[in-house]
Design an enzyme around this catalytic site. Structure first.
Site, PDB file in Angstrom:
ATOM      1  N   TYR A 167      14.734   2.046  -2.769  1.00  9.05           N
ATOM      2  CA  TYR A 167      15.457   1.859  -1.507  1.00  9.05           C
ATOM      3  C   TYR A 167      16.943   1.608  -1.789  1.00  9.05           C
ATOM      4  O   TYR A 167      17.377   1.596  -2.951  1.00  9.05           O
ATOM      5  CB  TYR A 167      14.837   0.700  -0.721  1.00  9.05           C
ATOM      6  N   ARG A 215      13.460  -8.755  -5.291  1.00 14.63           N
ATOM      7  CA  ARG A 215      12.535  -7.765  -5.857  1.00 14.63           C
ATOM      8  C   ARG A 215      13.336  -6.834  -6.754  1.00 14.63           C
ATOM      9  O   ARG A 215      14.121  -6.008  -6.291  1.00 14.63           O
ATOM     10  CB  ARG A 215      11.859  -6.999  -4.708  1.00 14.63           C
ATOM     11  N   HIS A 253       9.645   5.489  -4.912  1.00 13.65           N
ATOM     12  CA  HIS A 253       8.661   6.262  -4.134  1.00 13.65           C
ATOM     13  C   HIS A 253       8.637   7.739  -4.528  1.00 13.65           C
ATOM     14  O   HIS A 253       7.640   8.416  -4.331  1.00 13.65           O
ATOM     15  CB  HIS A 253       8.923   6.117  -2.637  1.00 13.65           C
ATOM     16  N   ALA A 311      -0.950  -7.549  -2.185  1.00 13.30           N
ATOM     17  CA  ALA A 311      -0.752  -7.212  -0.776  1.00 13.30           C
ATOM     18  C   ALA A 311      -2.064  -6.685  -0.213  1.00 13.30           C
ATOM     19  O   ALA A 311      -2.719  -7.349   0.588  1.00 13.30           O
ATOM     20  CB  ALA A 311       0.365  -6.199  -0.641  1.00 13.30           C
ATOM     21  N   GLN A 340      -6.702   4.457   1.832  1.00 11.01           N
ATOM     22  CA  GLN A 340      -7.091   5.323   2.939  1.00 11.01           C
ATOM     23  C   GLN A 340      -6.762   4.769   4.323  1.00 11.01           C
ATOM     24  O   GLN A 340      -6.433   5.525   5.227  1.00 11.01           O
ATOM     25  CB  GLN A 340      -8.586   5.633   2.854  1.00 11.01           C
ATOM     26  N   GLN A 412     -23.974   7.101  -0.717  1.00 12.78           N
ATOM     27  CA  GLN A 412     -23.091   7.964  -1.503  1.00 12.78           C
ATOM     28  C   GLN A 412     -22.085   7.188  -2.359  1.00 12.78           C
ATOM     29  O   GLN A 412     -21.522   7.750  -3.297  1.00 12.78           O
ATOM     30  CB  GLN A 412     -22.321   8.901  -0.571  1.00 12.78           C
TER      31      GLN A 412
END
Ligand code: FAD
Ligand code: NAP
Ligand code: SF4
Length: 672
Positions: A167, A215, A253, A311, A340, A412
């Protein structure tokens, strides 16, 4: 106490944190609209009650240019403060502590007003940033400071200044994105001035008794990034500027190395934090793929870090900390790092939730209450859908009998957990196993349920969660024993040859590819091998921590095929699909689209592509061509007039995944 280091208080001088767990910043999508803050307050309150030492909000922009997307969360005006007070009040009422993350997206902002250190477009947005003028840089620093002050007015215990993940601040620090020749660029010292000034002036504005977490990007995983010397220099300057804690940032990213997906080994990046130990005296937080107390305890006990950031694990289980403290780690609903329902949702502009915990971010609406009338339910099928339904019904006080024809629960998921890099999926079955016992569900394994057996028991209703059956193809030669289904391979361990064609390139086809090319043991259990395969230099002797990737040779020669034209894996999940594609590419898997399957015989698989017929000289074919709902029981029950509810794959097989199966089972059970 099972985890003495995890539960050792951390004295910050003006305040003491009760334990070493930081709930790391995670964008939920609820930060963007004032009307969602009551929901967000409940989300944080639940986690504060769950015992977490310190929480950090999702990223809040200090100005409009820094918005992650148009009308994203911003704290810039006095009238923005009120909504944030809801979060701080709800957290403090539960005895928790909360910091607000200030995040300026820079060239990662998804709107045309984006700005950057220089006019260099990012590969992950369609916009080109405007380079900030020197006055613009000064104004941006003032906006950070104003935001910090407003956060203090809103009652936050502190702020986190987001200086990593590529960022704006990171863009100033790295030569890759900062080609300026003024006082904010040109040398490493000048590039670093931007974050140092932000921290220094923020500290001056908020006074001494306010947490400032910085950070710090410690492993950029992109070219032309920081050297280790520059990272240490910046860390020291950030300490001198007044930060309270340094949090570890891993990977921009745009990096082409996975950093948080389930195939990344647990605690893979701890060495990076450890390397900074001794260089500064501030407490250091380590992060990424720490999801269970024993991992956190091991890291803290070895002195590699002072706190651990999690997180997604706290999205998955709001009571994670209390369970660990009570010696009930085996009851934790573990984050399986699938992305997901959390990151994938956020990237699709949807609110985050969690595959294993559909209540996450839906705490005010998906409420599990005690049943007013206690009923008897049969649940047939102990896959994800049936497990979620049975345990939720039992939690509400209903009497529940859960049937599965198999000798184990999980459906599954028992095949999913065998895929290299998906070992975490076993944790969900461990969790449900305990929940069944704790909630008093009567479990009948090895029992195939039918209408007669269910009818004789006098249930009030039957919930059918019988899942799916794999789609069989009737191509000539496919009755040959060398043509296998994914169940033959993953459940029944049928032998597979050295040259294999996989038919179908959906989620299961890709997983099958990884199963067939990977040798044991899985790279997920070996950090060194994982780092070598992805070209990660965990010693950071190379700028950005990148070196040449050295994948292990594939166990088999594999062809991955699909009928549709276009790129294979295009429909895989947003934040993980690229990892699956890159993994198979590195193992030389040949991916072919636009295929017609003609026949299989001793010469191999005959296919037609672009009108040309060719033969793939394979000795095995594995069919992963989707599924059909297994509705035999449901149809028979309905025909017999038995009150029946159908969930999971038995309901709709198309685009089924465990996220839908668990959410549907939970929601039905909450309503019955
Ligand atoms: P199932 O899991 O199929 O469970 C149905 C159960 O019903 C079975 O245990 C079966 O034995 C039982 N049953 C059937 N008939 C009867 C009967 N008459 N009596 C008693 N018992 C009966 N999903 C994801 O979201 N993410 C992933 O990464 C992922 N990876 C996968 C990888 C692989 C290799 C596979 C095979 C699947 C993967 N999935 C993944 C899909 C996911 O596992 C399924 O979507 C999910 O399991 C479906 O849940 P379900 O409860 O509807 O059915
Ligand atoms: P899928 O994703 O729907 O893929 C089915 C594949 O089979 C497609 O490639 C399809 O593509 C092909 N196919 C369909 N009908 C066919 C036919 N008649 N003949 C030949 N090929 C055919 O289903 P899946 O791979 O079975 O996965 C099931 C579900 O599990 C998925 O929906 C997924 O959400 C979930 N899952 C998720 C993950 C994950 O990582 N998130 C992993 C595994 C599974 P063509 O028609 O182009 O050939
Ligand atoms: Fe973890 Fe998956 Fe839940 Fe996200 S959706 S919090 S990755 S289990």
């Amino acid at each position: 106490m099972d985890y003495p280091h995890l539960f050792a208080p951390l004295d910050l001088g003006f305040t003491t944190l009760p334990n070493r767990v930081l709930m790391g910043s995670m964008h939920t999508g609820l930060e963007d609209r004032a009307s969602d803050y009551d929901r967000l307050a409940r989300y944080f309150a639940d986690r504060a009650r769950g015992g977490v030492g310190l929480m950090v909000t999702g990223g809040i922009a200090p100005n409009i240019e820094g918005w992650l997307k148009p009308f994203g969360g911003r704290l810039a005006m006095p009238w923005h403060v009120g909504r944030h007070r809801k979060l701080t009040a709800a957290t403090h009422a539960e005895g928790g502590r909360i910091c607000m993350q200030i995040l300026h997206g820079g060239r990662y902002s998804y709107h045309p007003l984006q700005v950057g250190a220089s006019k260099i477009k990012s590969p992950i947005t369609p916009f080109t940033p405007r380079a900030l003028s020197p006055r613009g840089v000064e104004r941006t620093i003032r906006d950070f400071v104003n935001c910090a002050k407003l956060a203090q007015d809103a009652g936050y215990d502190g702020i986190e200044i987001m200086g990593s993940e590529g960022y704006l601040i990171n863009q100033f620090v790295a030569a890759r994105t900062n080609t300026r020749n003024d006082e904010w660029g040109g040398s490493a010292e000048k590039r670093m001035r931007f974050p140092i000034e932000i921290v220094r002036r923020s500290r001056a504005a908020v006074g001494a008794n306010f947490i400032i977490i910085y950070r710090l990007s410690m492993l950029d995983l992109v070219n032309d990034a920081q050297s280790w010397q520059e990272i240490v220099q910046l860390a020291k300057a950030i300490e001198a500027a007044g930060a309270t804690i340094i949090n570890t940032g891993i990977g921009w990213h745009e990096a082409r190395v996975p950093t948080i997906v389930t195939s990344v080994p647990r605690g893979a990046f701890v060495a990076v934090t450890r390397k900074l130990k001794g260089e500064v005296s501030l407490p250091l937080i380590t992060t990424n793929r720490i999801n269970m107390p024993e991992v956190a305890e091991r890291i803290l006990a070895s002195g590699d870090a002072d706190m651990v950031s999690m997180a997604r694990p706290l999205l998955a289980d709001a009571d994670w900390v209390n369970k660990a403290r009570a010696g009930k780690a085996d009851r934790i609903n573990t984050c399986i790092a699938c992305n997901q329902a959390c990151l994938d949702h956020v990237f699709e502009n949807r609110h985050a939730s969690c595959l294993v915990n559909p209540r996450a971010c839906h705490e005010t609406e998906l409420v599990i209450t005690a049943a007013t009338v206690r009923k008897r339910y049969a649940v047939v099928g102990a896959g994800p859908a049936g497990l979620a339904a049975a345990t939720t019904l039992a939690d509400r006080g209903h009497r529940v009998t859960l049937y599965d024809q198999s000798s184990e629960i999980g459906g599954q998921f028992n095949m999913a957990k065998r895929i290299p890099g998906k070992e975490e999926f076993a944790e969900t079955l461990r969790y449900f196993g305990h929940r069944l016992a704790d909630s008093g569900v009567e479990l009948r394994l090895g029992t195939r349920a039918d209408v007669a057996a269910l009818g004789s028991e006098g249930f009030d209703a039957v919930i059918v969660a019988t899942g799916v059956t794999p789609r069989m193809l009737h191509t000539p030669g496919f009755d040959d024993p060398r043509v296998l289904s994914y169940i033959d391979v993953l459940r029944d361990n049928k032998p597979v040859g050295k040259r294999v064609a996989i038919i179908g390139a959906g989620g299961i086809g890709f997983d099958m590819g990884e199963f067939l090319v990977e040798g044991a043991p899985s790279p997920t259990t070996d950090i060194g091998r994982w780092a070598r395969e992805w070209g990660v230099d965990l010693t950071i002797e190379h700028r950005g921590g990148l070196i040449e990737a050295k994948p292990e040779p594939a166990e088999r020669e594999v062809f991955l095929l699909q009928r549709s034209e276009g790129r294979l894996g295009a429909r895989l999940n947003k934040t993980t699909g690229w990892v699956h594609r890159a993994t198979l590419k590195a193992k030389q898997v040949k991916m072919i689209g636009g295929v017609s399957y003609e026949r299989f015989d001793d010469a191999g698989l005959h296919i037609t592509v672009n009108g040309k017929t060719q033969t793939l000289a394979v000795d095995s074919v594995v069919v992963c061509a989707g599924q059909e709902p297994n509705r035999t029981l449901a149809d028979a029950l309905i025909a017999a007039g038995v009150p029946t509810h159908v969930i999971g794959g038995a309901d709709v097989a198309a685009e089924l995944d465990a996220k839908r199966a668990i959410a549907q089972g939970t929601r039905l059970a909450a309503d019955l």
